[in-house]
Design an enzyme around this catalytic site. Structure first.
Site, PDB file in Angstrom:
ATOM      1  CB  CYS A  87      43.980  72.181   2.056  1.00  0.00           C
ATOM      2  SG  CYS A  87      44.903  72.302   0.496  1.00  0.00           S
TER       3      CYS A  87
ATOM      4  CB  CYS B 243      44.086  75.292   0.199  1.00  0.00           C
ATOM      5  SG  CYS B 243      43.813  73.753  -0.675  1.00  0.00           S
ATOM      6  CG  ASP B 244      43.295  77.185   3.643  1.00  0.00           C
ATOM      7  OD1 ASP B 244      42.920  77.867   2.681  1.00  0.00           O
ATOM      8  OD2 ASP B 244      42.618  76.266   4.139  1.00  0.00           O
TER       9      ASP B 244
END
Length: 338
Positions: free
Chosen positions: A155, A158-159
């Site tokens: 992701c 997300c990261d």
């Protein structure tokens, strides 16, 4: 580890509940908080390594979560899910650490069986919220387990902003729209992004493919696959890659690897009973969490193939709770919404 409850319902007791929640990620716990505060006594099955994850879902496998509101300094994924769980318990949710392995949605009240009691008398529920999530597909590369969440992610949103990826060379595996979106997003943080495409063409839409190929910070490596993830034992720092036509292998020094090869929704439990799309995601009535079966609601990644974020999962968990509460109230008052 023995199955646990919060002390309210012994494992051997056959229950009938107004609402049962299956799943323990942000969607499931948000639904539980809303329903418990509405005095509906929700029962939440958090599962025991269901879908390959500990209770709490995918966030239990992540490190820093920096994009969930309310935590300006970030929070560890497992810690965030612990807080979700504590809040559910605080308002009176019954949490059961077992997996629901069988369910019958053909008539109400719905019947379901715990994994340990699959051949026993079923328990029942007036409404059910499916919040079982989805998991990122992995390739099973050598070194993948060692560097998962230590340089490997599924992701970018997300990261991607995590410090270990900033101003570093990164790689994305995939050839569809998701890969194009992930790679483009990562150019905000990485020094350069390599996209590994197994074939000689992209599966992405024309507009996404054009955007990918015209970005000066992106290099597409055609006919290329990864064979091994390497690092210093703590963080990823290299990929072994192979040309599928010539078989030639070489090193690709990168500090981050992002999979964009799809997700697998955890819908095996209900796929034959609820309407799903070709990829297995539960289809809901637009603007709601109502599934094709009245009284069954779906929230979180199990019905969301586009966003797959903790915050959007929590939002849909709220929606499912409010919709279940409304249905229960209408039926108790003798109102037929149809």
């Amino acid at each position: 580890m023995a199955p646990l409850t919060n002390g309210k319902v012994p494992k051997s007791t056959k229950m009938h509940s107004k609402v049962v929640i299956i799943g323990s990620g942000p969607a499931g716990h948000t639904a539980a908080v809303y329903l418990a505060r509405a005095n509906l006594n929700p029962v939440l099955f958090e599962g025991f390594m269901a879908n390959g994850f500990a209770a709490g879902g995918q966030l239990t496998t992540t490190t820093d979560v920096e994009n969930y509101p309310g935590f300006p300094s970030g929070i560890l994924g497992p810690e965030l899910m612990d807080k979700f769980r504590e809040q559910s318990l605080r308002f009176g949710t019954t949490i059961i650490t077992e997996t629901v392995s069988k369910i019958d949605l053909s008539a109400r009240p719905f019947r379901y069986w715990r994994e340990s009691e699959e051949n026993d008398v079923p328990e029942t529920a007036d409404t059910i919220i499916i919040a079982t999530g989805a998991s990122a597909k992995r390739l099973g590369l050598k070194g993948e387990v060692t560097y998962w969440q230590s340089g490997i992610s599924a992701c970018a949103v997300c990261d991607g902003a995590v410090p270990i990826f900033r101003n570093q060379p990164l790689a994305v595996i995939g050839g569809g729209d998701s890969a194009a979106e992930e790679a483009t997003y990562l150019t905000k943080y990485g020094s350069h992004v390599y996209v590994l495409v197994r074939r000689s063409e992209l599966r992405a839409s024309k507009i996404m493919a054009k955007r990918l190929m015209n970005n000066p910070k992106i290099t597409i490596l055609w006919n290329t696959v990864a064979t091994e993830c390497q690092g210093d034992g703590d963080l990823l720092n290299n990929l072994r890659i192979k040309d599928v036509n010539t078989g030639e292998e070489r090193d690709l020094p990168v500090r981050g690897l992002f999979y964009a090869i799809g997700h697998e929704p955890a819908t095996a439990l209900v796929r034959s009973q609820l309407q799903t799309d070709p990829d297995g995601y539960i289809i809901t009535v637009p603007g709601t969490t109502q599934t094709s079966v009245k009284g069954v609601f779906a929230a979180g990644d199990v019905q969301d193939k586009r966003y797959r974020q903790a915050i959007t999962s929590a939002g849909s968990g709220c929606m499912a709770a409010l919709e279940a509460e409304r249905l229960i109230a209408e039926e108790e008052e003798g109102v037929d919404e149809d």
